[in-house]
Design a protein around this motif. Structure first.
Motif, mmCIF file in Angstrom:
data_model
loop_
_atom_site.group_PDB
_atom_site.id
_atom_site.type_symbol
_atom_site.label_atom_id
_atom_site.label_comp_id
_atom_site.label_asym_id
_atom_site.label_seq_id
_atom_site.Cartn_x
_atom_site.Cartn_y
_atom_site.Cartn_z
ATOM 1 N N ASN A 51 1.973 0.529 -8.424
ATOM 2 C CA ASN A 51 1.623 0.429 -7.006
ATOM 3 C C ASN A 51 0.175 0.003 -6.770
ATOM 4 O OD1 ASN A 51 4.144 1.497 -5.702
ATOM 5 N ND2 ASN A 51 3.657 3.271 -6.963
ATOM 6 N N PHE A 52 -0.457 -0.587 -7.786
ATOM 7 C CA PHE A 52 -1.897 -0.806 -7.673
ATOM 8 C C PHE A 52 -2.292 -1.765 -6.542
ATOM 9 C CE2 PHE A 52 -1.064 -4.774 -9.735
ATOM 10 C CZ PHE A 52 -2.187 -5.568 -9.595
ATOM 11 N N ASP A 53 -1.417 -2.667 -6.134
ATOM 12 C CA ASP A 53 -1.778 -3.659 -5.123
ATOM 13 C C ASP A 53 -1.038 -3.486 -3.804
ATOM 14 O OD1 ASP A 53 0.686 -4.248 -6.157
ATOM 15 O OD2 ASP A 53 0.318 -6.396 -6.433
ATOM 16 N N TYR A 54 -0.228 -2.426 -3.667
ATOM 17 C CA TYR A 54 0.600 -2.311 -2.462
ATOM 18 C C TYR A 54 -0.244 -2.137 -1.207
ATOM 19 C CZ TYR A 54 3.638 -0.420 1.120
ATOM 20 O OH TYR A 54 4.281 -0.207 2.314
ATOM 21 N N MET A 55 -1.201 -1.206 -1.223
ATOM 22 C CA MET A 55 -1.978 -0.955 -0.011
ATOM 23 C C MET A 55 -2.790 -2.179 0.390
ATOM 24 S SD MET A 55 -4.842 1.923 0.938
ATOM 25 C CE MET A 55 -6.206 0.917 0.363
ATOM 26 N N HIS A 56 -3.404 -2.843 -0.600
ATOM 27 C CA HIS A 56 -4.191 -4.036 -0.303
ATOM 28 C C HIS A 56 -3.311 -5.126 0.299
ATOM 29 C CE1 HIS A 56 -6.081 -7.952 -1.286
ATOM 30 N NE2 HIS A 56 -7.195 -7.327 -0.967
ATOM 31 N N ASN A 57 -2.131 -5.340 -0.265
ATOM 32 C CA ASN A 57 -1.226 -6.355 0.266
ATOM 33 C C ASN A 57 -0.766 -6.008 1.672
ATOM 34 O OD1 ASN A 57 -1.432 -7.760 -2.124
ATOM 35 N ND2 ASN A 57 0.477 -6.979 -2.973
#
Length: 287
Positions: free
Chosen positions: A95-101
């Motif tokens: 989930n490392f990029d979910y919030m940024h995306n």
């Protein structure tokens, strides 16, 4: 959009539709096969006839290693726990990029229309913890299925003879013996890795407010590896090395201290993120 709908949206998009979770059972299967080989060797070496239990498997999966910087002399080689590291590296990656995306795509529309920054951040915190729990549930269910198929005893107990050999592999600490674990200790043995995973996820999510996802991911991995290198209380990732705690060794990492550090960090991330996000500029980063 209400806070409840935000949470449901994050769980649906960030967990249920995240195809990376498909790899969790595959990773767990390889780790279980490696742990099963070790357990069978330990039983043969010790002449143990007692059946292996599900908790014995969990103890072997998360046995970890001695802190590398505490090697008694330069000639002593402390083997890295490659499977242990791989598990957490992948778990944090999911989930490392979910919030940024989300923040640079649909999420920015939600924020600009509703102006509910507190609710948006709160939903992300719920999602972040839920993602760690979901990963660990998938991992445990796969380990449980593996145990059933390989004739393990599916009980909430451990086999003292097996646990003694599983735990007694330190060249740094003085082994106290494998105790007859209390219910609290068994719960800790089972859930400590999940607590560490949730803490790493939360730290990574907070860091995404300050840097790009890849950098926040690498910093989180650095925090994870700090627990491999040292055993100071700040190296909380050692909580997930369940048989390297002070329950088994003299002067080893304090299990309960690590738990409170993890809970404190999670609370601090929630509060700090909420305060910072109130003035966070959501417009410039469109990458």
């Amino acid at each position: 959009m209400s806070a409840f709908k935000l949470i449901l949206s994050d769980i649906r998009e960030g967990i249920l539709r995240n195809k990376r979770y498909i790899l969790v059972p595959i990773l767990c299967l390889f780790e279980c096969m490696s742990a099963d080989i070790n357990l069978n060797m330990f039983k043969a070496y010790g002449g143990i006839k007692s059946p292996t239990t599900f908790l014995d498997l969990i103890a072997e999966l998360f046995h970890g290693c001695d802190p590398i910087t505490k090697a008694p002399d330069p000639s002593t080689v402390i083997a890295l726990p490659y499977f242990w590291i791989a598990l957490f590296v992948f778990a944090v990656f999911i989930n490392f990029d979910y919030m940024h995306n989300d923040l640079t795509q649909f999420g920015i529309q939600v924020l600009t229309r509703s102006r509910k920054r507190g609710a948006w951040w709160g939903a992300k915190c719920v999602w972040c913890i839920a993602s760690g729990v979901w990963f660990y549930v998938l991992f445990l269910l796969t380990a449980l299925l593996f145990s059933v198929l390989n004739g393990y005893d599916i009980t909430f107990t451990n086999t003292p003879d097996i646990l003694t050999i599983t735990a007694d592999r330190s060249v740094v600490y003085l082994f106290k013996g494998a105790p007859d674990l209390t219910v609290l200790q068994r719960v800790w043995l089972l859930l400590a890795p999940m607590l560490v995973l949730c803490t790493l996820n939360m730290l990574q999510m907070l860091l995404c407010l300050f840097c790009k996802p890849m950098y926040s991911y690498l910093i989180s991995i650095g925090v994870l590896m700090f627990g491999v290198l040292d055993d100071t209380p700040a190296a909380f990732s050692r909580c997930a090395m369940t048989t390297r705690s002070d329950w088994f060794y003299e002067e080893a990492y304090p299990a309960m201290t690590g738990m409170w550090i993890c809970l404190g960090l999670i609370a601090a991330v929630i509060i700090a993120g909420a305060l910072y996000f109130k003035r966070y500029d959501i417009l410039p980063d469109k990458e």
